[in-house]
Design an enzyme around this catalytic site. Structure first.
Site, PDB file in Angstrom:
ATOM      1  CD  GLU A  78     -65.696 -39.126  72.663  1.00  8.02           C
ATOM      2  OE1 GLU A  78     -64.796 -38.996  72.326  1.00  8.02           O
ATOM      3  OE2 GLU A  78     -66.921 -38.570  72.048  1.00  8.02           O
ATOM      4  CB  CYS A 141     -68.896 -34.771  77.760  1.00  7.68           C
ATOM      5  SG  CYS A 141     -70.696 -35.062  77.504  1.00  7.68           S
ATOM      6  CG  HIS A 165     -70.028 -38.147  73.701  1.00  4.63           C
ATOM      7  ND1 HIS A 165     -68.909 -37.670  73.678  1.00  4.63           N
ATOM      8  CD2 HIS A 165     -71.014 -37.248  74.274  1.00  4.63           C
ATOM      9  CE1 HIS A 165     -68.878 -36.531  74.382  1.00  4.63           C
ATOM     10  NE2 HIS A 165     -70.011 -36.156  74.614  1.00  4.63           N
TER      11      HIS A 165
END
Length: 205
Positions: A78, A141, A165
């Site tokens: 991310e 998240c 992830h």
């Protein structure tokens, strides 16, 4: 060098969460760096509180949070977390925040300060599919990633941190038609490869 790496407990009716399943299978050290592994509640607010308690206790140099992204076929690193909670489904304590700011004194977004492109490159070198993601969603998240980067910005400016992830495990998709998964061994290996990329980046500085 000490690395704190976290995974989430199962949520949304799942029996397992691949993030913590993979985290707990990591070795206790990688290239002389100590690896501290921990589980995080899939709960708004509490997740950030637990993470900060771990940071205070362990004093890590690097924090990597790992979460499940059901439906994604590859490991995704991310890039950014945004200052909003907008839950379609309740967390593990029944909370469903809608369009709520995470921290009033926080920026609209914070970027990971991990070497995300080098992490992707190293995972691919390990023959595992990976890419950069530009959205961590608006569930727990993103909430935890934002909380981590907020803490780095406000209190722990020398610390590095970010979020990875991972896909479903094969046993999670037995009754989910055409939904991708990844073996636990590959997820664990991807985390090891990403940690090696991080260590190389900061050991070379």
């Amino acid at each position: 060098m000490k690395i704190l790496i976290t995974g989430f407990e199962p949520f949304g009716g799942e029996v397992v969460n691949p993030s913590f399943e993979a985290v707990k299978h990591l070795p206790d050290s990688i290239e002389k760096a100590q690896i501290v592994k921990a589980a995080i509640h899939t709960v708004f607010r509490k997740s950030i509180e637990v993470l900060e308690e771990l940071i205070v206790k362990e004093k890590p140099d690097i924090v990597i949070c790992v979460g499940q992204a059901g439906g994604r076929a590859e490991i995704t690193i991310e890039r950014v977390a945004i200052n909003i909670d907008d839950a379609k489904n309740p967390d593990n304590e029944g909370n469903t925040p809608k369009d709520e700011v995470i921290f009033e004194d926080g920026e609209n977004a914070y970027f990971s300060n991990l070497p995300i492109k080098k992490m992707v490159e190293e995972i691919k070198n390990c023959k595992i599919p990976a890419s950069i993601s530009n959205s961590a969603g608006t569930y727990v998240c993103n909430h935890l990633m934002y909380g981590l980067l907020y803490l780095i910005n406000k209190k722990y400016k020398n610390m590095k941190g970010g979020f990875i992830h991972v896909p479903y495990l094969p046993q999670q998709v037995l009754n989910k038609k055409n939904v991708p998964s990844m073996s636990l061994d590959n997820i664990v290996q991807a985390l090891v490869c990403s940690i090696k990329a991080i260590l190389k980046e900061y050991n070379d500085e």
